[in-house]
Structure formats: C-alpha cells, structure tokens
Design an enzyme around this catalytic site. Structure first.
Site, PDB file in Angstrom:
ATOM      1  CG  ASP A  66     -13.043   1.981   2.125  1.00 13.93           C
ATOM      2  OD1 ASP A  66     -13.994   1.202   1.939  1.00 13.93           O
ATOM      3  OD2 ASP A  66     -12.909   3.075   1.562  1.00 13.93           O
ATOM      4  CG  ASP A  72      -4.920   4.124   3.300  1.00 12.62           C
ATOM      5  OD1 ASP A  72      -5.133   4.928   2.373  1.00 12.62           O
ATOM      6  OD2 ASP A  72      -5.200   2.914   3.230  1.00 12.62           O
ATOM      7  CD  GLU A  94     -11.293   6.851   2.898  1.00 11.97           C
ATOM      8  OE1 GLU A  94     -11.017   7.617   1.965  1.00 11.97           O
ATOM      9  OE2 GLU A  94     -11.281   5.612   2.799  1.00 11.97           O
ATOM     10  CD  GLU A  95      -7.595   6.190   6.077  1.00  8.38           C
ATOM     11  OE1 GLU A  95      -7.895   5.224   6.797  1.00  8.38           O
ATOM     12  OE2 GLU A  95      -7.761   6.188   4.847  1.00  8.38           O
ATOM     13  CG  ASP A 113      -9.761   9.820   0.414  1.00 11.24           C
ATOM     14  OD1 ASP A 113      -8.876   9.201   1.032  1.00 11.24           O
ATOM     15  OD2 ASP A 113     -10.459   9.310  -0.476  1.00 11.24           O
ATOM     16  CG  LEU A 115      -2.820   7.109  -0.417  1.00  6.83           C
ATOM     17  CD1 LEU A 115      -2.028   8.291  -0.954  1.00  6.83           C
ATOM     18  CD2 LEU A 115      -1.877   6.064   0.145  1.00  6.83           C
ATOM     19  CG  ASP A 116      -9.476   8.499  -4.043  1.00  2.00           C
ATOM     20  OD1 ASP A 116     -10.476   7.995  -3.496  1.00  2.00           O
ATOM     21  OD2 ASP A 116      -9.296   8.518  -5.277  1.00  2.00           O
ATOM     22  CD  GLU A 276     -14.042   9.053  -1.315  1.00  3.45           C
ATOM     23  OE1 GLU A 276     -13.037   8.341  -1.472  1.00  3.45           O
ATOM     24  OE2 GLU A 276     -15.183   8.566  -1.152  1.00  3.45           O
TER      25      GLU A 276
END
Ligand code: F6P
Ligand code: MN
Length: 348
Positions: A66, A72, A94-95, A113, A115-116, A276
């Site tokens: 992504d 983020d 996620e990062e 997550d 910053l979704d 998520e």
C-alpha cells in the site's frame, strides 16, 4: 451550560472502572487510554494541525504494497510513543514489515492500522485508526497467530466532521465523541446495536467481473430489488474507507463486503486479518451483527502471517447469513464451479 454539567461519562472514567477489574483490566485500560491519546493527536494532524501539504506526501509503499503517506508514518509513531507507558509484549502495525517483541513479562499484544483509508486523505474524507488487543500468550512468538476470539479489546477512531472513538472491551460497544474544547472523549452512544435486517450494501462494484458467483448472486439480488427474490429494494454506499463504512453500519445497519476476487493478489480480498478484519469483526459481533468470509466466521480464523488478507463480509446479521447461504452447498447453482474447491481463504 457549563461543559461539566452535560454529565456524560468521560473515556477516562469509563476506563478507570475497567482498570479495577484486575491486572489484565488495568493493563487494557492503560493501553486503550494511550491509544485514545494518540488518536487525539492524529485527529489534529488529519485536520491540518500539521502543514496541510504534508498530509498527502507519499513516502513509498509499506510491507503489503500500500502507498505510505507522511501521515501514515506519523500516526504509527504517535501510537508507539503513547504505548510506551503500557504493558506491551508484542506490537504489530500495518506500517511495519514484521511484528515487534518487547518485554515478555508484559500482559498484552497490540495490533494497529494507524491510519486506515489514508488513500482518501487528499480528498478530505474520513480516515481512522484501528486497534486490536489480545492477552500475551505464553509463547510470545505466537502473538499474532491466534484466532480473533482471543481479543479482549478492540476499537477504532474515526476522523470525520467529529472525531469518534468506538470501543469494545468484550461486553458491548460504546461510542465516545471528542470534545475539541478540552480534548476529552465523552460517551455519546452506549451499547450500540446493529439492526438485524437493513437493505443496504457496500461493495466496490467496479470489481464485479472478478467476483466469485456467490457474491455476484447476492449483489444481483440486491440490484433486482422488489422485482427479484429479495422482494425489497436495496440502497448502496461505498466510501472506500473501512472505518467510515463500519461506523455507518454500527449506526444504520447494512452489510459491507470486500470479498475475494480473481485479480492478481486478491485471492483473499484486500483487508488484513490481524489489524482490520479481526477488530472490526469483534466490534460488529459485540454490537449484535455478524462477520464472515462467506464460508467461515472471521473471529475463528488464525493468520499464518501478520499481514494475511481475508475476504470480509460484515454487518446486519440477516444480510450476512443470506450471503453465507449463497456460499453454502444448498445454493448449488452458485457453488458448482470447481473454482470453489481451491480458491479462497483456508480452503484446500
Ligand atoms: O485499508 C484498506 C482500505 O483503504 C479500506 O479502508 C477500504 O475499505 C479499502 O481499502 C478500499 O479499497 P478499494 O480502493 O479497492 O475500493
Ligand atoms: Mn487499512
């Protein structure tokens, strides 16, 4: 009217009560409080507290491919900094390419997550922060390999016209709203319940030609409305921001689908299980809804890897059950393709 006289429970008071339930409750309360503090800071950045242009600077891609924006990374960093005061044995984001392991004597594992929906940042649309908390297992290397039923807390912040904080500690779902005047979250919707049968669906319909037959059959039924077997008209929404979709479903009902499809890399859909699907499934079930892959309850699934994807169908229980019926053996017309024997999540 003085603010204090509104009489709304603050998130701090709410968590204080939870912290009195024992050492695990204390650790969870501390971790949630830290995440909520970071969310207030992220909310400020998202609405332009930082130089407005920096919100949309693309830095590269994350471990899952992504696009990674400046915000983020800032959100990830703010959460890590806030959690330094909490009892964390393992952390996944996620990062970050891999989970990180800290003090094994600590009681909790946290997945986020940060910053979704960040692809929407330049559009001034709602984004958010998702988190999932599980007790640390004896073998901490297994921290993010367990089913979603292990979660003891989950939630998300939504940075929209208001900043909301949705929280479950395993006993229902409560929603807090940020009062920007004093930077305090106050309980504004207690014990949220998702209506069981609401005729509204959310899916990225541009992928229709790639969907499996059960998903296509359900959406076709929705589109046929009163002229089809559903015998009712459906409304459609697609925001492209999971946090915003789930917030709408918590308040109004309906169903959200990000199914598996035939595009390269989408054999298990797009959304990630650990930070998520698991937390959203926990929240939705706690609000009386359902969450499924079409074939299995999302909370029963355990990931192989921290960034594992999963087909995600969740929301009003009647709609989720109807979609599961389309996937089931009784709807032979939709499941006769040999494709179904080997495609999709955890099927052999
Ligand atoms: O985190 C993934 C995400 O941004 C979700 O917030 C959103 O539901 C989805 O991707 C949108 O995907 P697409 O761009 O394929 O519609
Ligand atoms: Mn996301």
């Amino acid at each position: 009217m003085a603010r204090q006289s509104l009489g709304l429970t603050t998130l701090g008071e709410y968590l204080e009560r939870h912290s009195e339930t024992g050492p695990l409750g204390f650790s969870v309360a501390t971790a949630v409080d830290a995440i909520a503090t970071a969310c207030i800071e992220i909310s400020g950045l998202a609405r332009g507290g930082a130089p407005v242009t920096s919100a949309d600077i693309i830095l590269g891609t994350n471990a899952d491919g992504d696009v990674q924006k400046d915000l983020d990374i800032s959100a990830d960093w703010l959460i890590r900094r806030a959690l330094a005061s909490a009892s964390i044995a393992a952390f996944a984001s996620e990062e970050a390419a891999k989970p990180e392991f800290y003090d094994p004597a600590s009681l909790l594992c946290v997945a986020v997550d940060p910053l979704d929906g960040s692809a929407n940042l330049d559009l001034n649309m709602s984004v958010g922060t998702i988190f999932s908390i599980t007790p640390a297992p004896r073998d901490v290397s297994q921290a993010f390999r367990r089913p979603g039923t292990e979660q003891i807390a989950a939630g998300f912040a939504l940075y929209g016209p208001q900043t909301s904080f949705v929280l479950t500690l395993g006993d229902g779902v409560d929603i807090f709203t940020l009062d920007p005047a004093d930077a305090i979250f106050r309980l504004t919707r207690a014990r949220v319940r998702i209506p069981a049968d609401v005729s509204e669906f959310a899916i990225n319909a541009s992928n229709r030609r790639y969907w499996d037959p059960p998903v296509r059959a359900f959406i076709d039924e929705c589109l046929a409305g009163v002229e089809g077997p559903a015998d009712q008209d459906f409304n459609m929404r697609w925001i492209g921001s999971l946090v915003a979709e789930i917030y709408r479903i918590l308040l109004h009902g309906g169903v959200f689908l990000y199914p598996a499809d035939n595009r390269d890399g989408y054999g298990n859909g797009r959304l990630r299980l650990v930070y998520e699907a698991h937390p959203m499934a926990f929240i939705v079930e706690q609000a009386g809804g359902a969450a499924s892959t079409g074939y299995a309850r999302v909370l029963d699934l355990a990931p192989d890897t921290v960034h594992q994807r999963v087909p995600l169908i969740l929301g009003s229980s009647e709609q989720v059950r109807r979609i599961e019926q389309f996937h089931g053996p009784e709807i032979g017309a939709c499941t006769n393709a040999p494709l179904f024997a080997h495609r999709g999540f955890f099927r052999v």
